[in-house]
Every structure is written in C-alpha cells, then in structure tokens.
Design a protein around this motif. Structure first.
Motif, PDB file in Angstrom:
ATOM      1  N   UNK A  13      49.991  40.503  36.581  1.00 24.46           N
ATOM      2  CA  UNK A  13      50.506  40.717  37.941  1.00 24.46           C
ATOM      3  C   UNK A  13      51.610  39.705  38.248  1.00 24.46           C
ATOM      4  N   UNK A  14      51.396  38.443  37.815  1.00 25.26           N
ATOM      5  CA  UNK A  14      52.464  37.459  38.049  1.00 25.26           C
ATOM      6  C   UNK A  14      53.727  37.861  37.286  1.00 25.26           C
TER       7      UNK A  14
ATOM      8  N   UNK B 156      40.006  39.474  33.172  1.00 26.45           N
ATOM      9  CA  UNK B 156      40.552  39.346  34.525  1.00 26.45           C
ATOM     10  C   UNK B 156      41.714  38.367  34.544  1.00 26.45           C
ATOM     11  N   UNK B 157      41.556  37.266  33.791  1.00 26.85           N
ATOM     12  CA  UNK B 157      42.629  36.272  33.738  1.00 26.85           C
ATOM     13  C   UNK B 157      43.923  36.895  33.238  1.00 26.85           C
TER      14      UNK B 157
ATOM     15  N   UNK C 211      45.431  39.181  35.925  1.00 21.80           N
ATOM     16  CA  UNK C 211      46.098  38.412  36.987  1.00 21.80           C
ATOM     17  C   UNK C 211      47.437  37.878  36.487  1.00 21.80           C
ATOM     18  N   UNK C 212      47.435  37.406  35.210  1.00 18.18           N
ATOM     19  CA  UNK C 212      48.686  36.909  34.650  1.00 18.18           C
ATOM     20  C   UNK C 212      49.734  38.013  34.606  1.00 18.18           C
TER      21      UNK C 212
ATOM     22  N   UNK D 242      35.864  37.152  32.372  1.00 17.34           N
ATOM     23  CA  UNK D 242      36.795  36.135  32.864  1.00 17.34           C
ATOM     24  C   UNK D 242      38.125  36.224  32.121  1.00 17.34           C
TER      25      UNK D 242
ATOM     26  N   UNK E 299      36.948  28.606  35.163  1.00 18.75           N
ATOM     27  CA  UNK E 299      36.850  29.574  34.073  1.00 18.75           C
ATOM     28  C   UNK E 299      37.669  29.131  32.865  1.00 18.75           C
ATOM     29  N   UNK E 300      38.834  28.507  33.105  1.00 23.43           N
ATOM     30  CA  UNK E 300      39.720  28.138  31.992  1.00 23.43           C
ATOM     31  C   UNK E 300      40.061  26.650  32.059  1.00 23.43           C
TER      32      UNK E 300
ATOM     33  N   UNK F 104      31.369  26.463  29.748  1.00 25.65           N
ATOM     34  CA  UNK F 104      31.312  26.739  31.182  1.00 25.65           C
ATOM     35  C   UNK F 104      30.693  28.091  31.506  1.00 25.65           C
ATOM     36  N   UNK F 105      30.498  28.932  30.477  1.00 27.74           N
ATOM     37  CA  UNK F 105      29.961  30.267  30.732  1.00 27.74           C
ATOM     38  C   UNK F 105      28.494  30.353  30.354  1.00 27.74           C
TER      39      UNK F 105
ATOM     40  N   UNK G  31      49.786  33.333  43.084  1.00 27.34           N
ATOM     41  CA  UNK G  31      49.941  34.243  41.962  1.00 27.34           C
ATOM     42  C   UNK G  31      51.022  35.294  42.241  1.00 27.34           C
TER      43      UNK G  31
ATOM     44  N   UNK H   6      50.982  28.551  39.622  1.00 27.13           N
ATOM     45  CA  UNK H   6      50.515  29.894  39.253  1.00 27.13           C
ATOM     46  C   UNK H   6      49.204  29.796  38.477  1.00 27.13           C
TER      47      UNK H   6
ATOM     48  N   UNK I  96      41.122  32.265  41.060  1.00 21.00           N
ATOM     49  CA  UNK I  96      40.758  33.665  41.309  1.00 21.00           C
ATOM     50  C   UNK I  96      39.700  34.107  40.306  1.00 21.00           C
ATOM     51  N   UNK I  97      39.967  33.837  39.020  1.00 16.70           N
ATOM     52  CA  UNK I  97      39.017  34.264  37.998  1.00 16.70           C
ATOM     53  C   UNK I  97      37.681  33.542  38.181  1.00 16.70           C
TER      54      UNK I  97
ATOM     55  N   UNK J 183      45.580  31.308  39.351  1.00 17.14           N
ATOM     56  CA  UNK J 183      44.927  32.252  38.432  1.00 17.14           C
ATOM     57  C   UNK J 183      43.516  31.775  38.090  1.00 17.14           C
TER      58      UNK J 183
ATOM     59  N   UNK K  41      55.671  40.385  39.234  1.00 16.86           N
ATOM     60  CA  UNK K  41      56.449  39.761  40.310  1.00 16.86           C
ATOM     61  C   UNK K  41      57.667  39.029  39.724  1.00 16.86           C
TER      62      UNK K  41
END
Lengths: 529, 223
Positions: free
Chosen positions: B35-36, B28-29, B32-33, B25, A97-98, B15-16, A197, A159, A166-167, A163, B39
């Motif tokens: 969430x890190x 969501x990315x 997720x970031x 994407x 994705x990235x 890529x999309x 993550x 990390x 997952x994406x 990430x 933590x």
C-alpha cells in the motif's frame, strides 16, 4: 531490559524497549539542536533591526529549526519512544511483530539525521521547511539535496514504524484483548500509523521529484517547460497536513491515559474517543488544500477544502469534551503528568480554535504567512504534542527506569513550561493579527514590545526544558525506587516489574476486563511524593 | 535474551506464539508495504494525469513515438514471470525444493529479459533524441518543453519501475539461495509467498504504466 550490557548489546538490540530508548536519546539530541536554532531566532528578533545575523543566515536558521523539529523530533517523538516501548506491553505482546525492522527504522532515522546535520554544517539550507518550488529547485544555492535526502530516509523510518505498529496491533494481541479493550493510546497510535503508511510515501516521491528537478531539470515544477510549481504544494501538503496529525494524535492517546489514571475513572465515551482518532486520520487526508488558499487554487476548491477543514474540529472536540467529562466526579490528583494533561487540553483548545480562524477563507487571506499562523501551529505542536510527550514521559518514567522522578522539581518545571510557552507564543497571535509577516529578521519598531515579550517567554521556556533533562538523569541513580505500579493504574504495562523483563511478561497475560476498569480501585488515592 | 523460554527457530521467531500467527503477520506486513508503494508511485501517476489532461495534444504526439510493439512484448514477458512466480509459490506449498528452484530461476530470467528489453527501448530514445536535455527534439510540435515533460515523466516512471524490478530480482536470488540450502519446507515457505506478493505488485504497476504511457490516444490526430 538489563539482561545484557555493553555498547553492542544496544546497537544490535531487537528489544522494542531498548530501541525506544535509543530513539529517546536520538530525538532528545535533535530537540536541543532545533532548540539552539530557535534560541538564535528569538535573540535576533529582540530588536527591529537585523543586527545579530544576516538575512541569509536567518533564512537558514528558521529552515533548519523547522526541518529538525518537524522531521527529526515531532514526527518520531511519541510513537517511536513511548509507542515503541508501550504498545507491545499494552496489548500483552513480547515484542513488535518485526523487531529487526524496528531496529532498521532507528538506523534510518539516524542516517537521515546525519544527512540533515551534514547539510547544516556544510552551509545550511534556506528554503523554509516546506521546500516550495521553484525556489528550492531552480534558485536556492544551499544544501537542498542533502536535506531532502535526509528527509527521504527519515521518512522510511516513519513508514516502517507505522507498518510495524499496524501489523502488531492486528496480529499480536494477548488472549482476551479485543479491539474495544485496547487502551486509547493504542487506538491513537494505530490511527497515526495509518497516516504514516499512507502519507509518508507521497512525501518520499515528492522529495525524489525535487531531487530530479534540481539535478536533471526535468521540468515537472518548472513553468518554462510547462510544469507547475503548485503541483509541488499539492504533493507536499498531501503529506504534510496529515503529518500534523501524525504529531498530535499520539499525544491525544497519551492524554487519554493520563486523564483516566489521575481521575480514577474510565474515559467517558471510550468508543467515541477511539473512533475519533480514526476519523481524524481519515479527514486529515481531505484538507490539504487549505494551505493553498492564496496559491491560485480555484475558489470552489478553496471553499470545499475550507468546509472539510471544519469537519476536523468535530472529532477533535469529541476528544476534548470527553476528557473533560471524564474528570466529572473523578477522584482527581494533581501529579505532574496530570498537570501536563491539563496544559495540553487548554493549549490544544486554543490551537484548535485558531485553526478554525485560518481554515476560514476570508480570515486566512489576512493572516496567511504571518505570526498568527506561527502561533497557531506552535500551540498545536509545542502546546499539544510536546506537553503530551513530557506528560507521558513523566507518567511512564517509573516503568521505563524503575525510579521515580522528583515530584517537586517536576511540578515546578511543568509550571515554568506552561507559563513560558504562553508568554512566548500568545504575543505572536497579536503580532500576526497586526500584520507581522513570518520569516523576516527585521521588522517595524511598533512590533518590538511583543517580540521582546516573546523572547522573554522563550528564555523561561528554555529553563523549563532544561530542568527535566537534568532531573531525569539525576533520578536514574538517586530517584526513589518505583515498584511495579506506582500510579495504581490498570494497563497491562503496569502488571509487570519496573523496568520490565526482556520479554515484558513472565507469562502472556489473559485480559478479562475493559481498559480503565477502576471500579475495583475506586477511592484509592495516589501517593504523590 | 531469555532463549531458555522461547527457543528461536527459523520457523517461529521468539515474539510469536504460533507459526500461523507469524505467517499472518508477515503477509499483512507485505500488504501494508505494498500500500505504501502504491502511494509512492501515486505521486507520479498524479503528476502524469494532471499534465496529460493539460497538454493532451503534445502528450498524445509524444506517446505515439513510443514503441508499442516492444512494450506489448515486455508486458507479455512480465505476465509470464508472474505465472512462473505463482508456480514457485505452489511448489513451496508442496515443499518441492527442486521445483521451487526451477520456477524461481525462470522468474529471474524473465525479469532480466524485461530489463534488457527496457534498456533497449531507452537506448532507442537516446538515438531518437527523445531524452530530455540539450539535444532533445520531437518532430512536429513547437511545444518542445511540454514534449520534454512527457519524456521526463516517462523516464521517471519506467525508471522507478525498473528499479523495483532490480530489487525484485535481488529478492528472488536471495530466495533461490535460501531454497538451495534447504530453508523452506511445506510448513515454512512464507518468504516465497511474501516475495511473490511483491513480484506481482511490480507486475501490476507495469500493467498500469503500459496503457497510460503507450496506448491512450494511440490513433488520435497528429499535432
């Protein structure tokens, strides 16, 4: 993948396949650096007296061996190379994705590695790879901060890889590629990404706190100011126990692929194997306290952590039993990757069972900080992860390069590695049980025989690792041309030319079958050169 | 890179397949970031919670020396900045370039106001000898070590938060520039949306830091 040439086309690439190869070169380099330290350790331990290196140097050797192997080889090993290369292909995507973040995470690993290498060259670090406080924060006079900074930076590489995966798995699957049609390699790497993550940031903040404590003496780990050194152990193992699963889960994914393709059968109990990866990822976060049985943790906490640690055995055993059941009535071929898969199952089982020993409160008090623990985790890390990594590398080598590796040499080296590994580490179980402590460069005479056996095994193992390094390079030029699908495997990555074109597929594939659907090719035997 | 097959535009990268896939994407990315990030801060929250429960009296006394009025003003400033951020995202949805720029500028200004007030608070601590180190002294307790521990955690946590604010202001400035050159339209404003998520996250961290550091046990007994 060969669309453009020149050093710039590699250093600025956004192609996940090229980035995977950059990772491959990088971690191979770190593997041999870590291996040199291991060699020096084993040579020193040939004799009971400390005659090759001083005790201070020995402390640095095992620290650098651990730091390099854990953070710069094992953690990135399978996800960043095989995962990076094949996860987009397995789900039918053109890339992750990235892509730019993917390249950034490779640079972060390299920069982190440079810090670690700087620390080695400047004089080394002697705290052990665990950096226990207060030694690492108040007493050690070595390059703790440079190493911690290297680990901090490499952590962000891990990390970002997690990430990205997952994406990618959530948003980039090809039409028809439902969650339960995903190859198990994807499931296990997805579970690994969850740990990366959720866990790695905790390691990062722990390294920041070590840095602050060492530089500004803020007192957070210093009892004199009311701080608690054991808090460090909690924070460190909250990451570093799950990190064990970062290392081994992707290996389990590789093994699922190998077992299926070389027995021409779908993996038995696909759903259970898929969810057992997630279960291991979740349970992995609940067991860190089993590293603190002798650190003054309360007995009740110890009992709970011991009990929870036993739970991890359930999803692990599900995998082992299901792989074995997959073999039943399969059309098994003994190609090199399959030899590694068999090696993995046997060694992982030994490593896992001895894990139950050390998870038991009473036995752990006896074997804590002995060679028993060393042998246990080397059976998981080397016997498990490294076997799976090599198995996967052989399996996908024809796809990556378009050339076959030499089968005879490969089988020989698989055998050498298996024998060398057991000769190196099995004696260490006995050594530890007899009471030989870890991290000592001198020991009583009675342990010498077992240490000599272990060093002999390590020499055999070294030959086993050098062989693939040579014949893989050789095969780039002289290997047999592989074709798109030499193993007649079912995964999407095999439905495109080898090596794959820049966008992986000529057109986006549409998936109509479950993973491992060998019903149409039953009885076909793989040609092994 | 086979650009003849998939033309790379700013709107949809190669890529999309679709713009909505790309937006999913990116969003969501960022989640997720974040969430890190939770933590990441979590380690410090854990340390703070553990030591606060071990040394409730000293931590209470140390906490009462913090300037709650200034803290409350700063909280209000951040909440306002989140409001202007939301309005910037809304303007992005509607594709109104000038409105986006107005609200991004307001957000950046409020960010600087927060950092300025925070800096003033730290300077106060320095004046009061509440910065951990040789000249540290907290009135009314013999347990200077534990009192220092409170302030170490105070500086570490607010410092890390302020660092995230600085990064946030940097992101906003980048978005401002991109808006100025006309990169964003009603069809493509994902970076503003995703940047907004980050800004709100940094805001929320402060929403937890403020009561934890300033307010708990504010009117408790003297040590």
């Amino acid at each position: 993948m060969n669309a453009s040439y020149g050093i710039k086309s590699w250093l600025f690439t956004k192609d996940h396949k090229r980035i995977a190869l950059l990772y491959l070169a990088t971690i191979t380099f770190f593997f041999f650096i870590g291996g040199i330290f291991a060699t020096l350790i084993r040579i020193e331990l040939l004799t009971p007296k400390g005659d090759l290196v001083s005790s201070d140097t020995y402390n640095k050797l095992f620290t650098m061996h651990g730091v390099i192997m854990v953070f710069f080889f094992l953690i990135p090993s399978i996800p960043a190379t095989l995962g990076n290369f094949f996860i987009p292909m397995m789900i039918g995507a053109r890339d992750l994705a990235f892509p730019r973040i993917n390249l950034l995470s490779w640079y972060l690993l390299v920069i982190g590695g440079l810090f670690a290498i700087f620390a080695m060259v400047a004089g080394g670090v002697d705290t052990g790879w665990t950096f226990y406080t207060p030694y690492s924060t108040s007493y050690s006079n070595t390059w703790v901060i440079a190493t911690a900074l290297g680990i901090f930076i490499a952590g962000f590489s891990s990390i970002l890889t997690g990430l990205n995966f997952i994406v990618t798995v959530h948003t980039m699957r090809a039409p028809g590629m439902t969650w339960f049609r995903l190859p198990l390699m994807v499931w296990s790497n997805y579970a690994t990404s969850l740990i990366q993550v959720l866990g790695t940031p905790v390691l990062a903040i722990t390294m920041v706190l070590v840095f602050c404590e060492r530089t500004f003496h803020i007192g957070i780990f210093d009892p004199a100011l009311g701080g608690d050194p054991v808090l460090f152990q909690h924070l460190f193992w909250f990451y570093s126990h799950p990190a064990v699963y970062i290392m081994v889960l992707p290996g389990m994914g590789v093994i699922s692929e190998l077992i299926s393709v070389y027995s021409r059968k779908a993996v038995f109990g696909y759903g259970f194997v898929a969810f057992s990866s997630v279960a291991i990822a979740v349970l992995g976060f609940l067991v860190w306290g089993h590293h603190l049985f002798v650190s003054g943790q309360s007995l009740y906490a110890g009992m709970v952590f011991s009990f929870l640690s036993y739970f991890v055995a359930i999803p692990s055993a599900i995998k082992v039993f299901n792989w074995t059941a997959t073999l039943y009535k399969g059309s098994i071929s003994f190609a090199t990757p399959m030899l590694y898969a068999f090696g993995f199952i046997g060694l992982f089982t030994i490593g896992g069972l001895t894990g139950l020993f050390v998870a038991a409160l009473g036995i752990d008090v006896h074997v804590t900080d002995t060679y028993f623990v060393i042998a246990h985790f080397h059976y998981i890390m080397v016997g498990g992860t490294l076997m799976a990594y090599l198995g996967g590398l052989h399996y996908w080598w024809p796809k990556i390069t378009g050339r076959m590796y030499p089968e005879g040499w490969a089988k020989l080296s698989a055998l050498i590695i298996f024998l060398g590994f057991n000769l190196t580490f099995f004696p260490q179980f006995i050594l530890g049980y007899l009471g030989m402590p870890r991290r000592y460069h001198a020991y009583s005479d009675e342990f010498q025989v077992l240490h000599v056996l272990s060093t002999a095994g390590a020499s055999v193992l070294a030959v086993g690792y050098l062989l693939p390094a040579i014949y893989f390079v050789w095969s780039l030029r002289y290997g047999q041309v592989a074709g798109a699908n030499p193993w007649k495997a079912t995964g999407l990555e095999w439905q495109t030319p080898s090596p794959p074109p820049p966008h992986n597929f000529e057109e986006t594939p549409v998936v109509t079958h479950d993973a491992y659907d060998y019903s149409t090719t039953v009885g076909e035997v793989i040609e092994v050169g | 890179m086979a650009s003849e097959v998939h033309v790379e535009t700013l709107a949809v990268r190669e890529q999309f397949d679709t713009a909505s896939q790309q937006k999913n994407a990116s969003t969501l990315g960022m989640w997720v970031f974040l969430i890190t990030e939770i933590m990441f801060f979590g380690g410090m929250f854990l340390a703070y919670t553990a030591y606060r429960s071990w040394y409730p009296n000293v931590f209470g006394a140390a906490s009462r020396t913090l300037n709650a009025t200034i803290g409350a003003i700063n909280t209000a400033v951040l909440l306002c900045s989140s409001y202007t951020m939301v309005l910037a995202v809304r303007a992005g949805q509607l594709g109104r370039r000038k409105t986006i720029m107005l609200f991004l500028v307001l957000t950046i200004i409020l960010g600087f106001v927060f950092l300025g007030i925070k800096g003033y608070e730290w300077w106060e601590k320095f004046e009061e000898h509440h910065v951990p180190g040789a000249s540290f002294h907290l009135e009314g307790t013999p347990l200077q070590g534990q009192a220092q521990l409170f302030f170490s955690l105070y500086f570490a946590m607010t410092g890390l938060h302020a660092l995230h604010m600085v990064v946030g202001v940097g992101i906003m400035s980048y978005l401002l520039y991109q808006t100025y050159v006309g990169k964003y339209t009603a069809e493509y404003y994902t970076p503003i949306d995703v940047g907004g998520l980050y800004w709100h996250f940094v805001d929320i961290i402060w929403i937890y830091l403020f009561p934890l550091l300033y307010l708990i046990d504010r009117h408790g007994p003297k040590p």
